[in-house]
Design an enzyme around this catalytic site. Structure first.
Site, mmCIF file in Angstrom:
data_model
loop_
_atom_site.group_PDB
_atom_site.id
_atom_site.type_symbol
_atom_site.label_atom_id
_atom_site.label_comp_id
_atom_site.label_asym_id
_atom_site.label_seq_id
_atom_site.Cartn_x
_atom_site.Cartn_y
_atom_site.Cartn_z
ATOM 1 N N GLU A 33 -8.366 15.564 7.741
ATOM 2 C CA GLU A 33 -9.203 16.599 8.341
ATOM 3 C C GLU A 33 -8.499 17.272 9.513
ATOM 4 O OE1 GLU A 33 -13.071 14.940 9.248
ATOM 5 O OE2 GLU A 33 -13.808 15.789 7.378
ATOM 6 N N ASP B 148 0.851 -1.178 0.000
ATOM 7 C CA ASP B 148 0.000 0.000 0.000
ATOM 8 C C ASP B 148 0.894 1.238 0.000
ATOM 9 O OD1 ASP B 148 -2.323 1.598 0.250
ATOM 10 O OD2 ASP B 148 -2.079 1.656 2.416
ATOM 11 N N ASN C 119 -8.510 -1.304 4.694
ATOM 12 C CA ASN C 119 -8.695 -1.578 3.271
ATOM 13 C C ASN C 119 -7.609 -2.491 2.709
ATOM 14 O OD1 ASN C 119 -6.746 0.397 3.635
ATOM 15 N ND2 ASN C 119 -7.155 1.366 1.669
ATOM 16 N N ARG D 260 -5.947 4.272 -7.953
ATOM 17 C CA ARG D 260 -7.409 4.191 -7.898
ATOM 18 C C ARG D 260 -7.839 2.734 -7.754
ATOM 19 N NH1 ARG D 260 -8.785 9.096 -6.302
ATOM 20 N NH2 ARG D 260 -8.420 10.751 -7.831
ATOM 21 N N ASP E 52 -1.374 -1.134 6.105
ATOM 22 C CA ASP E 52 -1.560 -0.640 7.462
ATOM 23 C C ASP E 52 -3.013 -0.344 7.809
ATOM 24 O OD1 ASP E 52 -1.492 2.897 7.558
ATOM 25 O OD2 ASP E 52 -1.725 1.680 5.762
ATOM 26 N N LYS F 125 -7.179 -5.044 -4.926
ATOM 27 C CA LYS F 125 -5.872 -5.367 -4.351
ATOM 28 C C LYS F 125 -5.742 -6.876 -4.127
ATOM 29 C CE LYS F 125 -5.078 -0.958 -1.946
ATOM 30 N NZ LYS F 125 -4.808 -0.303 -0.646
ATOM 31 N N ASP G 173 -5.068 6.163 -4.313
ATOM 32 C CA ASP G 173 -4.836 7.566 -4.641
ATOM 33 C C ASP G 173 -4.814 7.766 -6.149
ATOM 34 O OD1 ASP G 173 -4.405 10.214 -4.060
ATOM 35 O OD2 ASP G 173 -2.918 9.777 -2.519
#
Length: 1138
Positions: free
Chosen positions: A561, A436, A848, A819, A845, A825, A739
């Site tokens: 955030e 990842d 997902n 994406r 980690d 995966k 990403d």
């Protein structure tokens, strides 16, 4: 021959399918044994299974189908049958323990083979030795297995008892009967104590702060004045950030807890689901006029079993218990992973079994099939059964436990946890590493870097300018409010424009605003559009206002955030208060609070990829929708612009994570219409999700684009060096991330996943079969470059050209899939396994990454900021990405090399004694009697040789420093040369040669009695095995010498006390010179061959040892990566004349 006629059959120790295997077939937790309260139903089920027909048993024992339910608050439905709220992880009980353990061990063919061989000794015609010769090793292995299973099950039982016995307070109706029962139970104030196991659907249960939630509940009331509380969900979804949960408004506003019994309310809950991120329910309450008022209930109004209350005390109504809870439904046992070495050992033991059959048939052919030939056939099988060693699996399992223990004790990889002790050698066979990006290659530590307004961008160095513009904006708002207040006009939230009005292409009424105005609105949007809550060390809940110097820590579900809110605090607009209905910011000019009412919150989901909030400023009354999200989603929702796509690409190329921020000002009528539609959609029980999405789609249109933000995710420590080491070790690395392509490409380059100078090939958009064919044609000429592909294109390519795509992709030095969804995966891992047959490792980690980790041959989890879910689901848990290099190159190497040597030597130990037995039977007219009797056969594979043989787990070919300095050594491991059919047949030849030398040598040198053959050959056999261990060892460990001495002492003591041999002959010189000669003939040629092999074709590591000892010191130090290597040029300069 008379003494030999009573011989005990040869029966070695283990076989391939582990009698001591820790693997247990997957047991569905949902169908585990019920608790003691329901033992009666279990009894009747067993009666049905024994005496009733199959149909009756199915009708008694089948599980009830899941369905939706209505739970009445204060009056539970006693007629409904729901699962008990017990945690039951035990595999066995007192009655089923022995039968189930025996069944699990003997369901494998080779284990059953040994059982049949041992049982045959009860038949006098087939008995060839003492019973303990066969039952001793088998019984020892089974006892060890039962002890281990019993210990593990007792531990599980204790954990279950601890969880099931946790005490909670249950709210009870204040009637006389209940009060009387409450008094007996020790209750107080209308509550009674209840254990977790006795909680039922419909109960009203209190959960205190820092207490585990015992069942899935709908959140009714809390002691927090805001009507909300935080829960920790790290044991459920792996995320460490606290989650905000909201009490049902109708019950939160009640005067006291007991008023819940007077509501005449009920909760409708959907049927039990696995999805922990959604819930569809309705809260219904009777009104005074006889009507029923319904309110929608979502996941924000629930607390799931296994979560922990982090603030306040809550009261909830139980809707799901036991196996219906989300936690249990998501606790399916992961697939049992079997290492490649275990599969190879299994195949070799099949060859050994075939060898037993062939050797038996050959003996029978030479003996002839006359008389009771089937009896002789079976006796020969018994005699040669030692070829399949029963101790093989025991030795390998104990060795794996030792490797796992050493990994966890290694200070260089401190904090590493081995959760699967059955596959440590898989770390030494990795060909593909799938990783990842966020939190794995990067730290998941977000730092705000860029605020982009389209015509103006502010970087880190310009944040002071942002603060200046923000103060100017706030001061201008203050002046405007004062002027408008004096004129008596309503206040607007936007100050008067500084420049003249200029119509735009999309909104003729919009005015061109000053830079300070645009910056101020962007910062306000970032300070308001989030789910962040400030938490103070000494919080006064009576007021929202905190002192300006109070230190707040921010809690949110996303580190992005938190980074945004922390940045708004840095530039001067801090968030000082947040609860269910209000927010407060501190004005940088007046230091007063800017208060906002939270009307609606639309949380971020992986499907929507955006987050929104509707707030109303208390002073002006203006209602604004703020929204932020990924550019791919927001681009279609904002008004036309000509800079967003380009600037998103530019920021992504710098490795920044981008968010698009927009807003929409709503009138009171617009919001009222939306609220009515939204409420109707949320209360609908059919297609609720699609109806809600449709309402939101109408609202989220023609948004005003405010800004674009760039947040940096820092790289993990030493990640560049680690990836380079792994790449030099021959491991191909694939990065799978959700990403965008630009960010993934930048991180791949900055982390050196793509080495400097290596070309990149980005596969274009693929939407059809023709596109896939064209792109694959281009890729065929670019296999030297790193492949970059997005998830949608990958899916289309795999749909039409799966084999062709994988064939080309594995030729690329690295692959980046952006994406990429969690399911994709795991699919990529399966693709590599199916099409290459090579071993894969997956690193992640977050939650997902769990699917990918469990699908890989070796799953590695990193404990990061996203929680422990990946770490708990992985086979190996590490603290930092850099630990993976040592985990594979050092511990993976040692585990594989040691297990390969140990497994082959144990098989050699069985083959050599079987060769001796075969030669003895052939010489003595193919008689089916054992050469070695009684305890000699048992002791041969245990106390006489096992300590030196097992000491091979301490052997190592290279030092850890050399393994890390020369990662190229790892390439030899992936070729599987340490354990192959070639090495196996070499050991077969060695066994046949040595067995022949020992047997024929004893036959040639004995003089008087046949008993001397036994003593000479067996003693030479023991010495040969000990010398062969020395021949196999590459680096002597201090414990290996005591192991050899202990075995010799045990053999000497047994000779003296067990009287198997003639002590007079044993103590004579004649015995010892014969033993020494036979032993030298069997071992010395092998030592000479090994010496010549190391001189003619030395292994790679021996060349490196010579280089380290005699070679260039500068070369070695440079490979070690020392910070200050010796500077030979500087030395020569200082010694030269001026």
């Amino acid at each position: 021959m008379q003494p030999l006629s009573q011989g005990a059959g040869d029966f070695e120790e283990d076989e391939s399918q582990s009698l001591l295997s820790s693997a247990h077939p997957d047991i569905d937790f949902n169908s585990s044994f019920s608790n003691r309260r329901h033992s009666k139903s279990g009894f009747w089920c067993s009666i049905c299974s024994r005496f009733c027909c199959h149909f009756t048993m199915w009708g008694c024992c089948r599980r009830k189908e899941l369905s939706a339910r209505t739970v009445h608050i204060g009056s539970p439905d006693t007629s409904a049958r729901y699962p008990p709220n017990t945690v039951k992880n035990q595999k066995y009980n007192i009655i089923t323990f022995i039968p189930m353990v025996l069944f699990e061990q003997f369901k494998f063919f080779l284990n059953l083979y040994f059982l049949v061989m041992a049982c045959s000794q009860f038949i006098p015609e087939l008995r060839i030795g003492y019973l303990y010769t066969y039952w001793g090793p088998l019984g020892f292995v089974m006892i060890v297995t039962m002890i281990r299973e019993a210990v593990d099950d007792i531990r599980r039982w204790r954990r279950d008892q601890e969880v099931n016995g946790q005490v909670y307070r249950r709210l009870v109706s204040p009637t006389a009967i209940v009060k009387k029962r409450d008094a007996r139970a020790g209750g107080d104030g209308g509550t009674t104590a209840v254990t977790s196991a006795n909680i039922k659907v419909g109960d009203l249960v209190f959960v205190e702060k820092d207490q585990r939630v015992p069942a899935d509940m709908v959140f009714l009331r809390t002691t927090e004045p805001s009507g909300s509380c935080f829960v920790r969900t790290d044991q459920l979804d792996g995320e460490t950030d606290w989650k905000l949960r909201l009490a049902v408004p109708a019950t939160q506003k009640l005067a006291n807890d007991h008023d819940c019994f007077n509501l005449e309310a009920s909760v409708f809950a959907e049927k039990p689901q696995k999805d922990i991120y959604s819930f569809i329910g309705t809260f219904s309450k009777g009104e005074g006029d006889g009507s029923v008022r319904e309110e929608p209930i979502g996941v924000e109004n629930t607390v799931w079993s296994g979560t922990v209350v982090a603030s306040g005390r809550l009261l909830g109504v139980v809707v799901y218990t036991g196996r219906d809870t989300r936690a249990v439904m998501n606790s399916a046992a992961p697939r049992s992973k079997v290492g490649l070495l275990d599969l190879q050992i299994n195949n070799l033991t099949k060859l050994l079994f075939l060898a037993v059959l062939v050797l038996t048939i050959v003996m029978m052919c030479l003996k002839g099939f006359s008389g009771p030939w089937y009896r002789y056939f079976f006796r020969f099988m018994l005699l040669f059964s030692y070829i399949i060693p029963i101790s093989l699996r025991v030795n390998l399992d104990v060795g794996k436990a030792y490797y796992s223990w050493m990994i966890q004790r290694d200070p260089e990889v401190a904090g590493t946890v081995v959760r699967s002790t059955t596959i440590p050698e898989e770390l030494g066979r990795i060909n593909y590493l799938l990783t990842d990006k966020t939190g794995t290659l990067t730290q998941n530590d977000m730092v705000f870097k860029v605020l982009h307004l389209g015509t103006q961008a502010f970087g880190v160095d310009a944040f002071d300018d942002v603060s200046m513009h923000l103060r100017s904006y706030c001061a201008q708002r203050k002046r405007s409010s004062e002027v408008e207040a004096a004129e008596g006009s309503p206040l607007t939230s936007t100050p008067a424009p500084v420049t003249t009005a200029t119509p735009t292409n999309t909104s003729p009424t919009r005015v061109r605003r000053s830079l300070s105005c645009r910056v101020g609105e962007a910062v306000h949007a970032l300070a308001l559009c989030h789910n962040v809550t400030p938490v103070y060390d000494e919080r006064d809940d009576s007021t929202a206002e905190q002192p300006s110097n109070a230190l707040a820590t921010y809690q949110a579900a996303s580190p992005d955030e938190v980074a945004l809110v922390q940045w708004t605090e840095v530039v001067g607009l801090p968030l000082v208060h947040r609860d269910l209905h209000t927010m407060a910011l501190r004005c940088p000019v007046t230091k007063q609070l800017l208060r906002y009412t939270v009307l609606q919150v639309f949380p971020f989901t992986s499907d929507s990829k955006r987050m929104g909030i509707i707030v109303q400023e208390e002073q002006s009354g203006e209602i604004v929708l703020y929204m932020k999200g990924a550019d791919v989603v927001m681009a279609a929702k904002v008004e036309y612009n000509d800079w967003l796509e380009e600037e998103c690409s530019n920021l992504a190329q710098k490795g920044l994570r981008t968010l698009v921020v927009a807003r929409k000002v709503l009138t009171r009528d617009q919001y009222t219409a939306f609220e009515d539609s939204y409420r109707a959609a949320r209360t609908c029980l059919q297609d609720r999700s699609s109806r809600v999405a449709s309402v939101l789609e109408n609202l989220e249109s023609n948004l005003e684009l405010l800004c674009l933000t760039g947040v940096e995710d820092k790289l993990q420590h030493n990640v560049k060096h680690t990836l380079e080491v792994l790449r030099n070790a021959g491991i191909k690395i694939w990065m799978l991330t959700g990403d965008k392509e630009e960010t993934a490409t930048c991180i791949a380059q900055s982390s050196r996943l793509v080495p400097p100078g290596q070309a990149l090939h980005s596969m274009g958009a693929v939407s059809s079969r023709q596109d896939a064919h064209q792109q694959l044609h281009h890729l065929r000429r670019k296999t030297h470059a790193t492949l970059i592909i997005n998830g949608s294109s990958l899916e289309v390519c795999l749909q039409y050209y799966e084999h062709e795509f994988v064939e080309l992709a594995v030729q690329c030095p690295a692959v980046v899939v952006c994406r990429c969804s969690p399911t994709q995966k795991a699919s990529v891992v399966g693709l590599i396994q199916r099409h290459t047959g090579q071993r894969t490792a997956a690193v992640g980690d977050g939650g997902n990454d769990v699917a990918m980790i469990q699908a890989a041959d070796a799953g590695i989890g990193i404990e990061g900021k996203e929680g422990k879910q990946a770490s708990l689901a992985a086979d190996f848990s590490v603290l930092h990405f850099e630990h993976i290099a040592r985990l594979c190159l050092v511990h993976g190497r040692y585990s594989y090399k040691r297990s390969a040597a140990l497994g082959q030597f144990v098989m050699h130990r069985g083959m050599i004694i079987s060769t001796i037995q075969a030669i003895f039977s052939a010489i003595f007219y193919f008689s089916s009697v054992a050469l070695y009797q009684g305890f000699l056969m048992v002791g041969y594979s245990t106390i006489y040789t096992n300590f030196p043989v097992f000491s091979l787990v301490l052997d190592r070919d290279v030092s850890p420093k050399m393994a890390m300095s020369y990662p190229e050594l790892y390439k030899d491991l992936t070729k599987g040369r340490s354990l192959s059919y070639k090495t196996f047949f070499v050991w077969v030849l060695i066994s046949v040669y040595q067995g022949g030398v020992l047997m024929y040598g004893a036959m040639l040198l004995f003089e008087d009695e046949l008993l001397h053959i036994v003593s000479i050959s067996f003693t030479a056999l023991i010495l040969t095995e000990l010398l062969m261990v020395g021949l196999t060892v590459r680096t002597w460990h201090p414990l290996m010498v005591p192991a050899h001495l202990l075995s010799l002492l045990a053999y000497g003591a047994s000779i003296i006390w067990m009287h198997y041999f003639d002590l007079t002959f044993i103590t004579s010189t004649d015995f010892w010179w014969k033993v020494i000669v036979i032993t030298l003939v069997s071992c010395l040629p092998l030592y000479i061959l090994k010496f010549l092999q190391r001189k003619i074709t030395p292994p790679t590591y021996s060349k490196l040892e010579e280089l380290n000892t005699f070679g260039s010191t500068y070369t070695v130090e440079s490979r070690l990566g020392n910070a200050n290597p010796r500077n030979y040029d500087a030395t020569s300069t200082t010694t030269s004349p001026p």
